[in-house]
Design a protein around this motif. Structure first.
Motif, mmCIF file in Angstrom:
data_model
loop_
_atom_site.group_PDB
_atom_site.id
_atom_site.type_symbol
_atom_site.label_atom_id
_atom_site.label_comp_id
_atom_site.label_asym_id
_atom_site.label_seq_id
_atom_site.Cartn_x
_atom_site.Cartn_y
_atom_site.Cartn_z
ATOM 1 N N LEU A 344 -0.929 0.830 42.650
ATOM 2 C CA LEU A 344 -0.232 2.079 42.329
ATOM 3 C C LEU A 344 0.450 1.962 40.970
ATOM 4 O O LEU A 344 0.458 2.916 40.188
ATOM 5 C CB LEU A 344 0.789 2.412 43.423
ATOM 6 C CG LEU A 344 0.209 2.744 44.790
ATOM 7 C CD1 LEU A 344 1.318 3.024 45.799
ATOM 8 C CD2 LEU A 344 -0.710 3.958 44.719
ATOM 9 N N ILE A 345 0.972 0.783 40.694
ATOM 10 C CA ILE A 345 1.617 0.585 39.389
ATOM 11 C C ILE A 345 0.574 0.760 38.281
ATOM 12 O O ILE A 345 0.780 1.482 37.313
ATOM 13 C CB ILE A 345 2.267 -0.821 39.305
ATOM 14 C CG1 ILE A 345 3.442 -0.907 40.295
ATOM 15 C CG2 ILE A 345 2.740 -1.125 37.880
ATOM 16 C CD1 ILE A 345 4.032 -2.293 40.454
ATOM 17 N N LYS A 346 -0.580 0.132 38.502
ATOM 18 C CA LYS A 346 -1.645 0.207 37.492
ATOM 19 C C LYS A 346 -2.069 1.665 37.238
ATOM 20 O O LYS A 346 -2.287 2.080 36.108
ATOM 21 C CB LYS A 346 -2.854 -0.621 37.958
ATOM 22 C CG LYS A 346 -3.877 -0.848 36.858
ATOM 23 C CD LYS A 346 -5.051 -1.678 37.352
ATOM 24 C CE LYS A 346 -6.054 -0.798 38.057
ATOM 25 N NZ LYS A 346 -7.204 -1.506 38.598
ATOM 26 N N ALA A 347 -2.159 2.410 38.324
ATOM 27 C CA ALA A 347 -2.620 3.800 38.185
ATOM 28 C C ALA A 347 -1.471 4.755 37.835
ATOM 29 O O ALA A 347 -1.671 5.966 37.768
ATOM 30 C CB ALA A 347 -3.290 4.231 39.482
ATOM 31 N N ASP A 348 -0.254 4.197 37.661
ATOM 32 C CA ASP A 348 0.930 4.995 37.418
ATOM 33 C C ASP A 348 1.077 6.094 38.482
ATOM 34 O O ASP A 348 1.319 7.263 38.196
ATOM 35 C CB ASP A 348 0.868 5.616 36.009
ATOM 36 C CG ASP A 348 2.255 6.060 35.539
ATOM 37 O OD1 ASP A 348 3.249 5.582 36.123
ATOM 38 O OD2 ASP A 348 2.335 6.897 34.620
ATOM 39 N N GLU A 349 0.908 5.664 39.717
ATOM 40 C CA GLU A 349 0.940 6.571 40.865
ATOM 41 C C GLU A 349 2.088 6.173 41.777
ATOM 42 O O GLU A 349 2.468 4.997 41.818
ATOM 43 C CB GLU A 349 -0.353 6.388 41.685
ATOM 44 C CG GLU A 349 -1.465 7.345 41.347
ATOM 45 C CD GLU A 349 -1.235 8.737 41.893
ATOM 46 O OE1 GLU A 349 -0.310 8.922 42.688
ATOM 47 O OE2 GLU A 349 -1.973 9.643 41.480
ATOM 48 N N THR A 350 2.609 7.113 42.535
ATOM 49 C CA THR A 350 3.516 6.736 43.616
ATOM 50 C C THR A 350 2.729 6.854 44.917
ATOM 51 O O THR A 350 1.625 7.415 44.937
ATOM 52 C CB THR A 350 4.739 7.668 43.698
ATOM 53 O OG1 THR A 350 4.246 8.994 43.762
ATOM 54 C CG2 THR A 350 5.650 7.488 42.510
ATOM 55 N N LEU A 351 3.349 6.360 45.969
ATOM 56 C CA LEU A 351 2.694 6.409 47.266
ATOM 57 C C LEU A 351 2.521 7.851 47.753
ATOM 58 O O LEU A 351 1.572 8.178 48.440
ATOM 59 C CB LEU A 351 3.610 5.645 48.234
ATOM 60 C CG LEU A 351 3.083 5.207 49.562
ATOM 61 C CD1 LEU A 351 1.884 4.305 49.400
ATOM 62 C CD2 LEU A 351 4.193 4.463 50.304
#
Ligand SMILES: Cc1cc2nc3c(=O)[nH]c(=O)nc-3n(C[C@H](O)[C@H](O)[C@H](O)COP(=O)(O)O)c2cc1C
Length: 352
Positions: A344-351
């Motif tokens: 998620l960090i890599k994709a700049d995403e949150t859960l």
């Protein structure tokens, strides 16, 4: 792909064979157990992304029996919040199921200092054997939770009968040391789960499917198959096969096609005539397709992959590369505490 073939359960059309298995969103629930906006958007994102069935995470049926903060379903006050989750799933042509949970002795901890279980267990401090008279109440907690799930708009319920939790404790002889009619023989050990299934069935009616998460090695697969047939006879419509207790992993196979969990599903599938869900490390669409094509399971549950990449199913359908889970920790606790999913960090995403 067979992965995207439909399936019908009790008149409910399910668009494909991809199941999101129940996974507690550790970072989202608070002590009060209420659904938050983050829960709703977490499920909405996934429901919009081509998953056929979402089994919402373990919800607590008894406030006094909780191993961690989790969604509550022990009171009518939770129906409103839960209905928001059911709605975002249903509105996206995804089949909505919610898992009903009583952790038994495994509740031991700050939320449950004296948890009850099939029997007291030395590893769980303060645990005690549930009294026969109390079982009526415990069963009622499941029934009321199932009725709340129905009221909230869920299309099915799943009873948590695996992972060493209460119903599983009853079935597993290394946890169940009772000397009354709920312990000893296979028939006795399955008595309480069967009473719960029958009571839930009577309450929710014939039309609402009952799923059962089941760890079949209790203590061996032969007993587990007999038990599975008894669960079905009592009213279970779908068997979601996982493990019983980590200590019970007696089933061995040299066949590289299978890990323990998927192999259990295959053996149960061969023995029963209700749909079976297989789970555990079914990471790629090709792997899921392989299991379905060989008739090892009717549904494939994709767990940690749907944390790491909520679009797993959409990408599988459209042949887009998936961001696979790194399996960075053996026990993914999904953004619990200071640990964050690297994907998620890599994709700049949150859960959520
Ligand atoms: C963060 C997390 C929470 C989980 N919570 C539950 C749960 O609420 N109920 C349950 O039956 N299993 C739970 N599980 C187990 C998963 O449903 C699933 O069986 C397991 O992750 C293996 O599948 P996978 O290899 O596809 O991740 C959880 C797993 C994870 C990673």
């Amino acid at each position: 792909m067979m992965l995207f073939d439909g399936y019908e359960i009790k008149g409910n059309k399910i668009k494909n064979r991809i199941v999101m298995p129940p996974m507690v969103t550790f970072m989202l629930a608070k002590e009060d157990g209420y659904v938050t906006d983050k829960h709703v958007s977490y499920y909405e994102k996934r429901a919009k992304s081509e998953i056929g069935t979402i089994i919402v995470e373990a919800a607590a049926t008894d406030k006094s029996q909780r191993p961690f903060y989790q969604l509550g379903i022990w009171d009518d006050k939770f129906v409103e919040g839960l209905s928001k989750i059911a709605k975002v799933i249903n509105d996206n042509d995804c089949f909505s199921v919610i898992q009903l949970h009583n952790p038994g002795v495994r509740a031991a901890g700050k939320l449950s200092e004296h948890p009850y279980g099939a029997s007291a267990h030395p590893d769980y401090e303060g645990s005690r054997e549930v009294k026969k008279e109390e079982l009526i109440k415990v069963k009622e907690y499941f029934v009321n939770a199932a009725l709340r799930a129905k009221k909230a708009g869920f299309k099915a319920v799943e009873l948590h009968g695996a992972h060493g939790y209460l119903l599983c404790e009853f079935t597993a002889p290394n946890y169940n040391k009772r000397t009354d009619e709920y312990g000893g023989s296979l028939e006795n050990r399955f008595r309480f789960p069967i009473e719960v299934i029958k009571a839930v069935r009577e309450a929710v009616g014939e039309d609402m499917p009952i799923y059962y998460r089941y760890g079949p090695c209790v203590p061996d697969i032969e007993s587990g198959i007999k038990g599975a047939k008894m669960l079905i006879e009592a009213g279970v419509d779908v068997l979601d096969i996982s493990y019983a207790n980590k200590e019970d992993v007696t089933l061995k196979t040299d066949n590289p096609d299978f890990n323990y969990s998927v192999y259990s599903a295959k053996l149960i599938k061969e023995a029963v005539d209700v749909p079976v869900i297989a789970v555990n490390m079914i990471s790629t669409p090709e792997r899921a397709e392989y299991l379905l094509k060989n008739n090892y399971a009717d549904f494939t549950a994709i767990g940690r992959e749907l944390i790491a990449d909520y679009q797993w199913a959409y990408k599988a359908k459209n042949d887009i590369p998936i961001n696979y889970c790194y399996h960075c920790k053996p026990k993914c606790h999904m953004n619990r505490g200071d640990y964050k999913c690297p994907n998620l960090i890599k994709a700049d995403e949150t859960l959520y």
